[in-house]
Design an enzyme around this catalytic site. Structure first.
Site, PDB file in Angstrom:
ATOM      1  CG  ASP A  48      -1.844   1.166   1.249  1.00 50.98           C
ATOM      2  OD1 ASP A  48      -1.439   2.261   0.825  1.00 50.98           O
ATOM      3  OD2 ASP A  48      -3.002   0.977   1.645  1.00 50.98           O
ATOM      4  CG  HIS A  49       1.457   4.285  -3.201  1.00 47.06           C
ATOM      5  ND1 HIS A  49       0.200   3.989  -3.632  1.00 47.06           N
ATOM      6  CD2 HIS A  49       1.576   5.626  -3.288  1.00 47.06           C
ATOM      7  CE1 HIS A  49      -0.407   5.111  -3.984  1.00 47.06           C
ATOM      8  NE2 HIS A  49       0.394   6.124  -3.779  1.00 47.06           N
ATOM      9  CG  HIS A  78      -4.223   4.440  -0.680  1.00 49.50           C
ATOM     10  ND1 HIS A  78      -3.291   3.438  -0.652  1.00 49.50           N
ATOM     11  CD2 HIS A  78      -4.413   4.730  -1.996  1.00 49.50           C
ATOM     12  CE1 HIS A  78      -2.934   3.141  -1.897  1.00 49.50           C
ATOM     13  NE2 HIS A  78      -3.609   3.905  -2.723  1.00 49.50           N
TER      14      HIS A  78
HETATM   15  C1  BG6 Z   1      -3.459   4.737  -6.252  1.00 52.67           C
HETATM   16  C2  BG6 Z   1      -4.832   4.827  -6.868  1.00 52.67           C
HETATM   17  O1  BG6 Z   1      -3.397   3.646  -5.376  1.00 52.67           O
HETATM   18  O2  BG6 Z   1      -3.188   5.934  -5.538  1.00 52.67           O
HETATM   19  C3  BG6 Z   1      -4.914   6.043  -7.786  1.00 52.67           C
HETATM   20  O3  BG6 Z   1      -5.069   3.654  -7.616  1.00 52.67           O
HETATM   21  C4  BG6 Z   1      -4.507   7.287  -7.050  1.00 52.67           C
HETATM   22  O4  BG6 Z   1      -6.230   6.172  -8.306  1.00 52.67           O
HETATM   23  C5  BG6 Z   1      -3.163   7.094  -6.360  1.00 52.67           C
HETATM   24  O5  BG6 Z   1      -4.419   8.338  -7.993  1.00 52.67           O
HETATM   25  C6  BG6 Z   1      -2.833   8.277  -5.480  1.00 52.67           C
HETATM   26  O6  BG6 Z   1      -1.540   8.130  -4.993  1.00 52.67           O
HETATM   27  P1  BG6 Z   1      -0.581   9.363  -4.785  1.00 52.67           P
HETATM   28  O7  BG6 Z   1       0.645   8.792  -4.176  1.00 52.67           O
HETATM   29  O8  BG6 Z   1      -0.348   9.961  -6.132  1.00 52.67           O
HETATM   30  O9  BG6 Z   1      -1.315  10.290  -3.886  1.00 52.67           O
END
Ligand code: BG6
Length: 505
Positions: free
Chosen positions: A184-185, A247
């Site tokens: 989960d980044h 997230h």
């Molecule tokens: C991803 C979603 O996990 O997270 C995307 O699939 C979203 O839809 C993105 O745009 C948002 O990540 P960050 O790091 O750009 O805020």
């Protein structure tokens, strides 16, 4: 805790020709290389169907680094050293031969190094291929070493609770949970990791971190982007599956979890899963008082006209998929009884901002006269996840002048001012963690399933009734009116997240 560079590692990327590798993984690995964090003995084997010469593949990756790496371009000597790590295998994921070839390549690299290496299999492929690849890896014996062989999985981890359980069963047939790294980044973001430092390395805040002092919590993750080129995936998913289940629920866990006994991966994950288990199930018959969905219409964002959701590429013209979701969750435990957590996320919103706002209760007795209190606001702690990463505490001060007039002022910490450094990309942190075998920031099977358990009643309720008012918010706004009602029914309102500008209420 990170002290040393990881041991010898070989990273195999399935889907090496795809967007994720190009935009995120390779630029992150390149930055790790520049900062001397990669193992001394390191190799990347990119696997993809497309036949492409190594030189051409490398040129493509270099372009990706120049476009997406956080600060530094791929200058010649750095690039020469880094590109020497990279190999490319053009092969079909469906064929058993692919895995035999791969096993031979891995063995050859290890023989050349004269040491056993960690072997990390990164699934940067569409989710439909994950099961097949893992089964092939298992059958080829490539997952046998429980200590050194690891698999990294990207979301989605299922589509609902039932499919998540099925997927977990398939992968745990081949792997121990300790070998699985579900990414989960958001958890790799510095500001998100800092929530733990803020809460548990300071004695100041924890004593007031509960229902006695906190009125409610708001978590906003807003994006100005639309669905871009991901329409096919997104139209099947929607905001709840794409963002909230993973997230936003993880952010909630970081705010709500109990102090861990130690900083070990399972201890942290146990504490987070306890929060998920304590979330009160959303009652089916009162769904609209707890969950709101929206879909964007055309509008103007940063002076540019943008199309409606239904006009985006690969989106059905009568799509009922939500591009916005807001939910209210209650956590039934001693710490959080009666403290609502309001979560919202959406595409094509007014600003790109991710922020957690913790609002404290008013003082128990207001001794100032009403004339002093015209600008009074409750204490609020804001965690700016992105952009302008930092933390801000708002409290009341006397405004200068002969009268006793109170008004909010802010104490701020910004990463920029405090550290004068660029913030690492989450993939840098997470890839390094995988190489070091540290799963703290990764999702365990039970966490994934517990988060789906919270989402399932909302998904089922929404699937059983078609929204007849879509599109219901204009692009470039803060979402549908119903989202405001969600808080209004509790006598509250959403704060307008606006980086550090708290003058707006
Ligand atoms: C991803 C979603 O996990 O997270 C995307 O699939 C979203 O839809 C993105 O745009 C948002 O990540 P960050 O790091 O750009 O805020």
């Amino acid at each position: 805790m990170r002290n040393n560079r990881p041991e010898a590692s070989i990273l195999v990327i399935f889907g090496a020709g795809g967007d994720l590798s190009w935009r995120k993984l390779i630029p992150a690995l390149f930055n790790l290389h520049l900062n001397n964090w990669l193992p001394e003995k390191f190799a990347i084997i990119g696997v993809d169907l497309k036949p492409i010469e190594l030189e051409k593949y490398l040129a493509h990756l270099r372009q990706g680094i120049n476009n997406f790496s956080r600060s530094i371009h791929a200058d010649d000597p750095d690039w020469q050293n880094f590109s020497a790590f990279i190999h490319y295998l053009s092969a079909d994921f469906k064929e058993s031969d692919t895995y035999t070839t791969l096993a031979n390549q891995l063995k050859a690299v290890e023989q050349e190094w004269g040491v056993k290496a960690n072997k990390i299999f990164y699934q940067a492929t569409p989710p439909s291929l994950v099961k097949m690849i893992i089964e092939h890896l298992g059958q080829s014996g490539l997952l046998d070493d429980r200590q050194r062989n690891r698999v990294v999985l990207e979301k989605p981890f299922g589509h609902d609770l039932v499919s998540a359980i099925k997927l977990n069963t398939v992968i745990t047939n081949q792997l121990d949970e300790s070998q699985i790294f579900r990414i989960d980044h958001f958890l790799g973001k510095e500001t998100v990791q800092n929530i733990l430092a803020f809460r548990f390395a300071n004695a100041l805040f924890e004593p007031i971190w509960d229902q006695r002092y906190i009125d409610h919590v708001q978590i906003t993750v807003a994006e100005t982007l639309g669905v871009e080129h991901r329409g096919e995936y997104y139209d099947q998913a929607g905001a709840l599956r794409d963002m909230v289940q993973n997230h936003l629920m993880q952010l909630l866990c970081m705010i709500a979890m109990e102090p861990p006994v130690s900083f070990t991966d399972n201890e942290i994950r146990n504490k987070k899963v306890d929060v998920l288990h304590a979330i009160r199930p959303i009652p089916e018959d009162k769904l609209s008082s707890f969950a709101v969905r929206g879909q964007y219409d055309s509008g103007i964002i940063q002076d540019k006209a943008v199309p409606s959701y239904r006009e985006e590429p690969d989106i059905k013209q009568d799509s009922t998929t939500e591009s916005f979701a807001a939910i209210k969750l209650m956590i039934d435990n001693w710490r959080w009884q009666d403290v609502p957590f309001y979560l919202r996320t959406g595409k094509r919103m007014s600003e790109d901002v991710s922020e957690i706002s913790i609002q404290f209760k008013p003082v128990p007795h207001q001794s100032f006269p009403p004339t002093s209190l015209e600008d009074w606001q409750p204490n609020r702690l804001l965690i700016h996840v992105q952009p302008n990463e930092g933390i801000q505490l708002s409290f009341q001060a006397k405004q200068p002048g002969p009268q006793m007039k109170l008004g909010p002022v802010n104490m701020r910490f910004t990463y920029q001012d405090a550290f004068h450094a660029t913030i690492p990309n989450p993939y840098e942190t997470l890839l390094l963690d995988v190489m070091q075998g540290d799963a703290t920031l990764f999702m365990r099977a039970d966490q994934v399933e517990a988060a789906w358990t919270v989402m399932d009643p909302i998904l089922q309720g929404w699937e059983s009734t078609n929204p007849d008012n879509f599109p219901n918010y204009e692009a470039g706004t803060w979402g549908p009116k119903a989202a405001d009602e969600l808080l209004k029914q509790d006598g509250r309102h959403w704060f307008i997240p606006c980086c550090f500008d708290r003058s707006k209420k």
